[in-house]
Write an enzyme that holds these catalytic residues in place. Structure first.
Site, PDB file in Angstrom:
ATOM      1  N   LYS A 137      35.645  32.768  43.234  1.00  0.00           N
ATOM      2  CA  LYS A 137      36.907  32.755  42.502  1.00  0.00           C
ATOM      3  C   LYS A 137      36.782  33.542  41.191  1.00  0.00           C
ATOM      4  O   LYS A 137      35.708  33.573  40.597  1.00  0.00           O
ATOM      5  CB  LYS A 137      37.259  31.302  42.191  1.00  0.00           C
ATOM      6  CG  LYS A 137      38.519  31.092  41.387  1.00  0.00           C
ATOM      7  CD  LYS A 137      38.715  29.609  41.155  1.00  0.00           C
ATOM      8  CE  LYS A 137      39.767  29.331  40.104  1.00  0.00           C
ATOM      9  NZ  LYS A 137      39.348  29.639  38.739  1.00  0.00           N
ATOM     10  N   LYS A 177      30.860  35.461  38.824  1.00  0.00           N
ATOM     11  CA  LYS A 177      30.300  36.371  39.846  1.00  0.00           C
ATOM     12  C   LYS A 177      29.602  37.560  39.212  1.00  0.00           C
ATOM     13  O   LYS A 177      28.480  37.880  39.560  1.00  0.00           O
ATOM     14  CB  LYS A 177      31.422  36.972  40.699  1.00  0.00           C
ATOM     15  CG  LYS A 177      31.929  36.141  41.797  1.00  0.00           C
ATOM     16  CD  LYS A 177      32.926  36.909  42.625  1.00  0.00           C
ATOM     17  CE  LYS A 177      33.983  37.633  41.801  1.00  0.00           C
ATOM     18  NZ  LYS A 177      34.853  36.754  41.047  1.00  0.00           N
ATOM     19  N   LYS A 204      39.460  45.173  38.138  1.00  0.00           N
ATOM     20  CA  LYS A 204      39.138  45.029  36.703  1.00  0.00           C
ATOM     21  C   LYS A 204      38.008  45.973  36.312  1.00  0.00           C
ATOM     22  O   LYS A 204      37.862  46.342  35.168  1.00  0.00           O
ATOM     23  CB  LYS A 204      38.677  43.591  36.405  1.00  0.00           C
ATOM     24  CG  LYS A 204      39.792  42.574  36.259  1.00  0.00           C
ATOM     25  CD  LYS A 204      39.352  41.412  35.381  1.00  0.00           C
ATOM     26  CE  LYS A 204      38.239  40.594  35.784  1.00  0.00           C
ATOM     27  NZ  LYS A 204      37.404  40.127  36.591  1.00  0.00           N
ATOM     28  N   ASP A 212      39.150  35.604  45.895  1.00  0.00           N
ATOM     29  CA  ASP A 212      39.484  35.126  47.220  1.00  0.00           C
ATOM     30  C   ASP A 212      39.510  36.290  48.213  1.00  0.00           C
ATOM     31  O   ASP A 212      39.659  37.429  47.818  1.00  0.00           O
ATOM     32  CB  ASP A 212      40.904  34.532  47.132  1.00  0.00           C
ATOM     33  CG  ASP A 212      40.973  33.224  47.858  1.00  0.00           C
ATOM     34  OD1 ASP A 212      40.264  33.098  48.866  1.00  0.00           O
ATOM     35  OD2 ASP A 212      41.743  32.347  47.429  1.00  0.00           O
TER      36      ASP A 212
END
Lengths: 451, 296
Positions: free
Chosen positions: B12, B17, B43, B129
């Protein structure tokens, strides 16, 4: 009403989904919207799609709709944003903006229809916002016709929905005895040009002005006058209904529906009588027109009477066509020529809720003790299977059936439905009083001679 | 050329991450491995902490320029020689980011980036996701072979992990990547560990590493660095080194058994009931101390 009996023809595997077909009998929503735009002179289609969409429709919609070329605004001259991966990733709005700017400068037209394809619909380009930027200078509207939104018939509705949504405003004054005619889907109904013209002329005979839009040089202007009509007339059990309902909702225009374009004197007389009643047109005027036309048409039919009665009297026939064409032709053949119905296959995939009505028009009030089997089928292979082992001598279907009709079913084919790749269709039509003569000529000409 | 270990790391948004991936890259580089880290998120800040907080031009920037793309336009060296690539994406609200990931990965293949650099490990750091086909590209056949997910004990993070399991399940039969373990992030309280352990057991998955919350990370990231670079002797650096070793040795590859939406809901509710009970117990024994918070 039965579903196709031939499902087993695919062997042990299940038959494919109704929409998963080869040799389709319609194109996609973009195809229908483009066909409609090209069919109304003065409308310039602007495709916001991959480059292949336009050329695909030239072959798949226009050529298949009676070998018609695209004309100055269609075919390979259609403005198209020709989207590539770059636009998928980064958005295609800028490209569309440039395309609209160029098209409105270079392409002569009165109304510009931005027709949306699958790609921008998937990536979510805000095309309405882009089209809006040009609205001050041009009459421009946006058709929400993602190709995957449906088939060509859906594209026809989406074209009018976009027009109504973006451009039409309530009329200052309703014009008495003026109607708009919907339900003839260009190219899908392969005789669309002749059909539209015939309806216009018929209504003119009883004093009604009809905006039929299609193949009319003031078609674009007619589009803008839609809200001023006193009534809308819909010539289909389902095409054009959504448009008519939306017009009723928006502008309060009531509408009248007929199951198809009327074919031959009986249907045409019924059509005129019903319209006249709604508009309070004197019976005398209407009956005078009907009597005059009937007399002429029936007298002319007599010229073919010998060939008809001596060579092939009361033959069985089969149909595989869109619902409107099937209803119009079938009722004419049965009720006016004394032909015997065998099987009618409806190929335009009408929505479930109108199927009972279509069956009713195909099976009730027939002047014959026989009732045709009615099957709803879009799959070319299953349509072919359903025609096996039957007594019919004439097959009114598409160019998919024509080449094999004699060898496979022992029937003479007449192409009356999409795809009609084996005939050029310009002003031909079976609509109206004279339509009876045209259709009769074609039927008789298919077997008389050669010497 | 030895076989490249290709690993996709999902989780998520905001769960850590990129922090985990770049610390892993740094730890692997520190161990002498040649690493490529590919940020698959519009991003495009996955590799920032390997490059002093500076962002790099993305693959999609290169494509957008319309010029012929050269490898050096898209591959940049970071800490310890880690090769950094950012797939990039469109402006927010326009175009299709998913297709952007597909286009970027296709370009890397066309340009033979892996043949050119011969990495030991390729890490794909993939956005949240598995929202659409584009974001599932790294787990399809021929891209990553192993998948890890970073999750905290937060319900929404677990929901995203469960969705990833569904994605893996879908592609597993057609040669797609298989799952290799959960990286349990921000695990400080025993109950957070219990929640993640329970989720792993319900979905027949394993835990690759428990990564605690750490100030070292906060401080290192303020400087645009990984913990490995900022404080190589810190406990947190050791955690990532341990994870790096696991990743190099872990041959486990399997199809997880995701929970159905209704099952997941029931499971989450059972935990919320337990948390509330604990909260009340804690209140009665130690006043207002809140031990039940699992938010990250």
């Amino acid at each position: 009403m039965t579903n196709s009996e031939a499902k087993g023809a695919y062997g042990p595997k299940d038959a494919p989904e109704p929409s998963a077909i080869e040799a389709p009998r319609f194109s996609c929503a973009l195809g229908g919207a483009l066909g409609t735009a090209v069919g109304i002179y003065g409308v310039v289609p602007i495709l916001h799609s991959g480059a292949g969409c336009g050329i695909g429709q030239l072959f798949g919609q226009l050529y298949a709709g009676g070998q018609n070329a695209g004309g100055p605004q269609g075919g390979t001259s259609t403005p198209c944003s020709s989207l590539v991966e770059h636009h998928v990733v980064f958005g295609g709005e800028e490209k569309l903006r440039d395309l609209i700017r160029a098209s409105t400068e270079l392409m002569e037209g009165e109304i510009y229809a931005v027709i949306n394809g699958c790609v921008p619909s998937l990536i979510g380009d805000d095309l309405n916002a882009v089209a809006k930027e040009f609205r001050g200078k041009n009459d421009i509207f946006f058709v929400r016709s993602a190709g995957f939104a449906g088939n060509s018939y859906e594209g026809y509705e989406l074209f009018f929905e976009g027009l109504i949504e973006d451009l039409l405003k309530p009329a200052e004054e309703i014009r008495p005895k003026t109607v708009n005619v919907f339900g003839i889907v260009p190219y899908q109904h392969v005789f669309w040009k002749g059909d539209a013209r015939t309806i216009k002329n018929l209504l003119a005979e009883i004093g009604i002005t009809a905006n039929v839009f299609l193949a009319e040089f003031d078609g674009a202007a007619q589009l803008l006058e839609i809200p001023a009509a006193e009534y809308n007339i819909v010539l289909s059990t389902w095409n054009g209904h959504r448009t008519a309902r939306l017009l009723e909702e928006r502008f309060g225009t009531p509408y009248l529906t007929f199951p198809s374009v009327p074919v031959g004197p009986k249907q045409t007389a019924e059509f005129l009588r019903r319209v006249a009643k709604v508009f309070d047109i004197s019976e005398e005027i209407v009956e005078r027109v009907i009597a005059r036309e009937e007399q002429r048409v029936y007298r002319f039919i007599e010229y073919g009477g010998d060939a008809h009665m001596l060579v092939r009297p009361h033959p069985f026939f089969a149909i595989a066509a869109d619902s409107g064409t099937a209803i119009g032709i079938s009722r004419f053949l049965i009720n006016e020529l004394g032909y015997l119905p065998d099987i009618v296959q409806i190929t335009d995939d009408p929505p479930e809720e109108v199927r009972a009505e279509i069956v009713k028009w195909l099976t009730q009030d027939l002047e014959t003790p026989l009732t045709p089997e009615v099957v709803f089928e879009t799959d070319a292979h299953l349509i072919r299977q359903n025609l096996k082992g039957r007594p019919f001598l004439f097959l009114f279907a598409s160019s998919l059936e024509a080449p094999i009709a004699l060898a496979e079913w022992g029937a003479l084919p007449i192409t009356v439905a999409f795809p009609a790749l084996n005939r050029l269709i310009l002003n031909r039509t079976y609509a109206g009083f004279d339509g009876a003569l045209t259709l009769f000529e074609e039927i008789i000409s298919s077997f008389v001679g050669p010497l | 050329m030895t076989k490249i270990r290709s690993v996709a790391i999902y989780g998520k948004g905001g769960i850590g991450k990129s922090t985990t991936t770049s610390n892993l890259s740094a730890a692997l580089a520190d161990m002498g491995k040649r690493v490529i880290q590919i940020g698959c998120d519009p991003k495009s800040d996955s590799t920032n902490n390997l490059r002093g907080g500076r962002s790099i031009p993305t693959v999609l920037d290169a494509i957008r320029s319309g010029k012929v793309v050269e490898i050096e336009d898209i591959v940049y060296e970071g800490f310890g020689g880690v090769l950094c690539i950012e797939a990039g994406g469109p402006e927010p609200g326009v175009g299709c980011a998913g297709r952007g990931i597909i286009a970027a990965i296709e370009l890397l293949r066309q340009k033979k980036v892996f043949e050119e650099y011969r990495p030991d490990v390729v890490l794909y750091d993939v956005l949240g996701d598995v929202v659409c086909g584009g974001f599932s590209v790294p787990i399809r056949e021929g891209v990553a072979e192993q998948v890890y997910t970073v999750t905290s004990a937060d319900f929404m993070a677990i929901y995203a992990a469960n969705n990833l399991f569904k994605g893996i399940q879908k592609y597993a039969s057609s040669g797609g990547a298989l799952f290799s373990g959960i990286i349990a992030n921000s695990v400080t309280l025993p109950i957070q560990r219990e929640i993640i352990d329970d989720f792993a057991s319900r979905t027949s998955t394993t835990i690759a590493e428990y990564v605690p919350r750490s100030d070292t990370i906060t401080r290192s990231e303020l400087l645009g660095q990984t913990a490995i670079e900022y404080d190589p002797d810190s406990e947190q650096a050791d955690v990532y080194r341990s994870l790096a070793r696991t990743l190099l040795q872990n041959e486990e590859k399997y199809v997880p058994k995701p929970l159905e939406a209704a099952e997941l809901k029931v499971w989450a509710e059972s935990w919320s009931d337990r948390l509330l009970t604990k909260k009340n117990d804690a209140r009665s024994t130690s006043g207002s101390r809140n031990i039940a918070s699992t938010s990250t």
